[in-house]
Design a protein around this motif. Structure first.
Motif, PDB file in Angstrom:
ATOM      1  N   VAL A  19     -17.490 -25.191  31.992  1.00 54.50           N
ATOM      2  CA  VAL A  19     -18.497 -25.748  32.900  1.00 54.50           C
ATOM      3  C   VAL A  19     -17.982 -27.048  33.507  1.00 54.50           C
ATOM      4  O   VAL A  19     -18.118 -27.297  34.702  1.00 54.50           O
ATOM      5  CB  VAL A  19     -19.832 -25.985  32.159  1.00 54.50           C
ATOM      6  CG1 VAL A  19     -20.806 -26.782  33.034  1.00 54.50           C
ATOM      7  CG2 VAL A  19     -20.466 -24.650  31.770  1.00 54.50           C
ATOM      8  N   GLY A  20     -17.363 -27.886  32.655  1.00 53.89           N
ATOM      9  CA  GLY A  20     -16.782 -29.126  33.158  1.00 53.89           C
ATOM     10  C   GLY A  20     -15.669 -28.873  34.150  1.00 53.89           C
ATOM     11  O   GLY A  20     -15.525 -29.605  35.141  1.00 53.89           O
ATOM     12  N   LEU A  21     -14.881 -27.820  33.904  1.00 53.18           N
ATOM     13  CA  LEU A  21     -13.791 -27.471  34.826  1.00 53.18           C
ATOM     14  C   LEU A  21     -14.348 -27.095  36.190  1.00 53.18           C
ATOM     15  O   LEU A  21     -13.796 -27.496  37.227  1.00 53.18           O
ATOM     16  CB  LEU A  21     -12.987 -26.302  34.249  1.00 53.18           C
ATOM     17  CG  LEU A  21     -11.793 -25.817  35.079  1.00 53.18           C
ATOM     18  CD1 LEU A  21     -10.737 -26.918  35.188  1.00 53.18           C
ATOM     19  CD2 LEU A  21     -11.196 -24.545  34.477  1.00 53.18           C
ATOM     20  N   ILE A  31      -7.195 -30.317  44.051  1.00 47.07           N
ATOM     21  CA  ILE A  31      -6.355 -29.810  42.976  1.00 47.07           C
ATOM     22  C   ILE A  31      -6.448 -28.293  42.907  1.00 47.07           C
ATOM     23  O   ILE A  31      -5.449 -27.604  42.704  1.00 47.07           O
ATOM     24  CB  ILE A  31      -6.779 -30.439  41.632  1.00 47.07           C
ATOM     25  CG1 ILE A  31      -6.508 -31.944  41.663  1.00 47.07           C
ATOM     26  CG2 ILE A  31      -6.058 -29.787  40.457  1.00 47.07           C
ATOM     27  CD1 ILE A  31      -6.961 -32.679  40.429  1.00 47.07           C
ATOM     28  N   PHE A  32      -7.660 -27.778  43.099  1.00 48.05           N
ATOM     29  CA  PHE A  32      -7.873 -26.342  43.082  1.00 48.05           C
ATOM     30  C   PHE A  32      -7.938 -25.816  44.514  1.00 48.05           C
ATOM     31  O   PHE A  32      -8.519 -26.466  45.390  1.00 48.05           O
ATOM     32  CB  PHE A  32      -9.180 -25.998  42.349  1.00 48.05           C
ATOM     33  CG  PHE A  32      -9.188 -26.412  40.915  1.00 48.05           C
ATOM     34  CD1 PHE A  32      -8.667 -25.576  39.944  1.00 48.05           C
ATOM     35  CD2 PHE A  32      -9.711 -27.645  40.535  1.00 48.05           C
ATOM     36  CE1 PHE A  32      -8.681 -25.951  38.604  1.00 48.05           C
ATOM     37  CE2 PHE A  32      -9.723 -28.026  39.204  1.00 48.05           C
ATOM     38  CZ  PHE A  32      -9.191 -27.186  38.244  1.00 48.05           C
ATOM     39  N   PRO A  33      -7.350 -24.652  44.769  1.00 51.99           N
ATOM     40  CA  PRO A  33      -7.413 -24.093  46.125  1.00 51.99           C
ATOM     41  C   PRO A  33      -8.834 -23.713  46.506  1.00 51.99           C
ATOM     42  O   PRO A  33      -9.567 -23.145  45.694  1.00 51.99           O
ATOM     43  CB  PRO A  33      -6.520 -22.849  46.026  1.00 51.99           C
ATOM     44  CG  PRO A  33      -6.530 -22.473  44.572  1.00 51.99           C
ATOM     45  CD  PRO A  33      -6.633 -23.783  43.829  1.00 51.99           C
ATOM     46  N   GLU A  34      -9.228 -24.037  47.714  1.00 56.90           N
ATOM     47  CA  GLU A  34     -10.586 -23.717  48.169  1.00 56.90           C
ATOM     48  C   GLU A  34     -10.612 -22.304  48.745  1.00 56.90           C
ATOM     49  O   GLU A  34     -10.635 -22.102  49.957  1.00 56.90           O
ATOM     50  CB  GLU A  34     -11.040 -24.743  49.211  1.00 56.90           C
ATOM     51  CG  GLU A  34     -11.262 -26.139  48.635  1.00 56.90           C
ATOM     52  CD  GLU A  34     -11.872 -27.085  49.647  1.00 56.90           C
ATOM     53  OE1 GLU A  34     -12.304 -26.605  50.717  1.00 56.90           O
ATOM     54  OE2 GLU A  34     -11.923 -28.286  49.370  1.00 56.90           O
ATOM     55  N   THR A  35     -10.587 -21.326  47.861  1.00 53.77           N
ATOM     56  CA  THR A  35     -10.645 -19.927  48.262  1.00 53.77           C
ATOM     57  C   THR A  35     -11.796 -19.241  47.540  1.00 53.77           C
ATOM     58  O   THR A  35     -12.279 -19.722  46.507  1.00 53.77           O
ATOM     59  CB  THR A  35      -9.333 -19.196  47.915  1.00 53.77           C
ATOM     60  OG1 THR A  35      -9.175 -19.171  46.482  1.00 53.77           O
ATOM     61  CG2 THR A  35      -8.132 -19.904  48.544  1.00 53.77           C
ATOM     62  N   VAL A  41     -13.361 -17.054  40.159  1.00 47.28           N
ATOM     63  CA  VAL A  41     -12.800 -17.182  38.808  1.00 47.28           C
ATOM     64  C   VAL A  41     -13.447 -18.345  38.057  1.00 47.28           C
ATOM     65  O   VAL A  41     -13.892 -18.202  36.907  1.00 47.28           O
ATOM     66  CB  VAL A  41     -11.273 -17.366  38.875  1.00 47.28           C
ATOM     67  CG1 VAL A  41     -10.715 -17.723  37.499  1.00 47.28           C
ATOM     68  CG2 VAL A  41     -10.612 -16.097  39.408  1.00 47.28           C
ATOM     69  N   LEU A  42     -13.521 -19.508  38.704  1.00 49.91           N
ATOM     70  CA  LEU A  42     -14.087 -20.687  38.048  1.00 49.91           C
ATOM     71  C   LEU A  42     -15.571 -20.504  37.730  1.00 49.91           C
ATOM     72  O   LEU A  42     -16.071 -21.011  36.725  1.00 49.91           O
ATOM     73  CB  LEU A  42     -13.891 -21.917  38.927  1.00 49.91           C
ATOM     74  CG  LEU A  42     -12.451 -22.415  39.052  1.00 49.91           C
ATOM     75  CD1 LEU A  42     -12.331 -23.443  40.184  1.00 49.91           C
ATOM     76  CD2 LEU A  42     -11.972 -23.016  37.740  1.00 49.91           C
ATOM     77  N   LYS A  43     -16.266 -19.751  38.579  1.00 53.31           N
ATOM     78  CA  LYS A  43     -17.697 -19.523  38.376  1.00 53.31           C
ATOM     79  C   LYS A  43     -17.955 -18.551  37.222  1.00 53.31           C
ATOM     80  O   LYS A  43     -18.959 -18.672  36.502  1.00 53.31           O
ATOM     81  CB  LYS A  43     -18.315 -18.969  39.664  1.00 53.31           C
ATOM     82  CG  LYS A  43     -19.829 -18.815  39.620  1.00 53.31           C
ATOM     83  CD  LYS A  43     -20.335 -18.214  40.924  1.00 53.31           C
ATOM     84  CE  LYS A  43     -21.842 -18.012  40.887  1.00 53.31           C
ATOM     85  NZ  LYS A  43     -22.330 -17.273  42.074  1.00 53.31           N
ATOM     86  N   CYS A  44     -17.055 -17.592  37.034  1.00 55.16           N
ATOM     87  CA  CYS A  44     -17.265 -16.562  36.018  1.00 55.16           C
ATOM     88  C   CYS A  44     -16.792 -16.983  34.626  1.00 55.16           C
ATOM     89  O   CYS A  44     -17.245 -16.419  33.625  1.00 55.16           O
ATOM     90  CB  CYS A  44     -16.540 -15.271  36.417  1.00 55.16           C
ATOM     91  SG  CYS A  44     -17.248 -14.440  37.854  1.00 55.16           S
ATOM     92  N   ILE A  45     -15.878 -17.947  34.541  1.00 53.75           N
ATOM     93  CA  ILE A  45     -15.288 -18.312  33.250  1.00 53.75           C
ATOM     94  C   ILE A  45     -16.336 -18.749  32.215  1.00 53.75           C
ATOM     95  O   ILE A  45     -16.258 -18.335  31.049  1.00 53.75           O
ATOM     96  CB  ILE A  45     -14.207 -19.399  33.432  1.00 53.75           C
ATOM     97  CG1 ILE A  45     -12.971 -18.790  34.086  1.00 53.75           C
ATOM     98  CG2 ILE A  45     -13.816 -20.009  32.093  1.00 53.75           C
ATOM     99  CD1 ILE A  45     -11.881 -19.803  34.392  1.00 53.75           C
ATOM    100  N   PRO A  46     -17.340 -19.591  32.557  1.00 50.19           N
ATOM    101  CA  PRO A  46     -18.292 -20.007  31.523  1.00 50.19           C
ATOM    102  C   PRO A  46     -18.998 -18.850  30.822  1.00 50.19           C
ATOM    103  O   PRO A  46     -19.106 -18.844  29.584  1.00 50.19           O
ATOM    104  CB  PRO A  46     -19.288 -20.888  32.300  1.00 50.19           C
ATOM    105  CG  PRO A  46     -18.475 -21.447  33.422  1.00 50.19           C
ATOM    106  CD  PRO A  46     -17.575 -20.322  33.825  1.00 50.19           C
ATOM    107  N   VAL A  47     -19.467 -17.867  31.580  1.00 48.74           N
ATOM    108  CA  VAL A  47     -20.165 -16.734  30.953  1.00 48.74           C
ATOM    109  C   VAL A  47     -19.179 -15.868  30.173  1.00 48.74           C
ATOM    110  O   VAL A  47     -19.513 -15.321  29.117  1.00 48.74           O
ATOM    111  CB  VAL A  47     -20.918 -15.909  32.020  1.00 48.74           C
ATOM    112  CG1 VAL A  47     -21.607 -14.695  31.383  1.00 48.74           C
ATOM    113  CG2 VAL A  47     -21.973 -16.772  32.702  1.00 48.74           C
TER     114      VAL A  47
END
Length: 232
Positions: A19-21, A31-35, A41-47
């Protein structure tokens, strides 16, 4: 010595870090690509972290845990769909399936009919004031069905707290179900009615808190080792 309940916090650390990421990726640091894919990927990782937590828990093969796992997996599909505008309604369907799986997991005992009645009135009020004005044609049915299943999900989660000796994680499940409702209401308001300040942060914050509250309710189950010790 740590108690079993205190260990829950440690098991949630990967989820909290993910969530912090996501929050860190939202800062203008490039730092992270805006794609779309990076966002997905970042949205799905917490669940997914919550899903792995359940897979690593001793009760992972219990029917309750399996239903929660399936609900989390369906939610990941919904998360991915909502990243893309044209997949909004498949995403709604995926979350609807997740709610049904949670309802089955929570069960119908104790019935807690008064909670069900109050929930029904609230859910239908939200449907008429928030969802119905933006729904057209068959989507009226889609939104109505979704309102019914998420309302049932809260009712059954809250009903667990009326048991004779509810576990503390039953309360987190009920709070999570309530947070899920408010997250979805704010999502509809922000998407179809008017823009809310800090909408993304608030909606996702409530959503992740909801999933975590529901997922950790698995810690109310005795592990197979505990069951075997009690029956010896």
């Amino acid at each position: 010595m740590e108690t079993k309940d205190e260990k829950v916090i440690w098991k949630l650390l990967p989820f909290m870090a993910s969530v912090g990421l996501y929050g860190f990726s939202d800062l203008p640091l490039e730092i992270f690509p805006e794609t779309k894919l990076a966002h997905l990927v970042l949205k799905c990782i917490p669940v997914l972290c919550l899903l792995v937590m359940l897979l690593l828990h001793p009760t992972r093969t219990s029917s309750y845990s399996l239903l929660l796992q399936a609900g989390l997996l369906s939610s990941v599909v919904g998360d991915a769909c909502l990243v893309y505008e044209h997949l909004f309604f498949p995403g709604v369907g995926a979350f609807g399936l997740a709610h049904i799986l949670y309802v089955v997991a929570f069960g119908m005992s104790p019935p807690a009919w008064p909670i069900g009645g109050v929930t029904s009135v609230f859910a239908l009020s939200v449907f008429y004031t928030v969802a119905l004005p933006i729904a057209k044609g068959p989507f009226v049915i889609v939104f109505l069905l979704y309102t019914i299943v998420i309302g049932m999900m809260f009712w059954r989660a809250a009903a667990l707290c009326t048991a004779e000796q509810p576990h503390w994680t039953n309360w987190t499940a009920a709070a999570g179900a309530a947070a899920f409702i408010f997250s979805d209401v704010l999502l509809l308001v922000n998407k179809f009615h008017f823009t809310l300040p800090a909408a993304q942060l608030i909606i996702l914050g409530l959503y992740w808190a909801a999933q975590a509250g529901i997922a950790i309710s698995v810690f109310s189950l005795p592990s197979s080792q505990e069951v075997s010790r009690k029956t010896q």
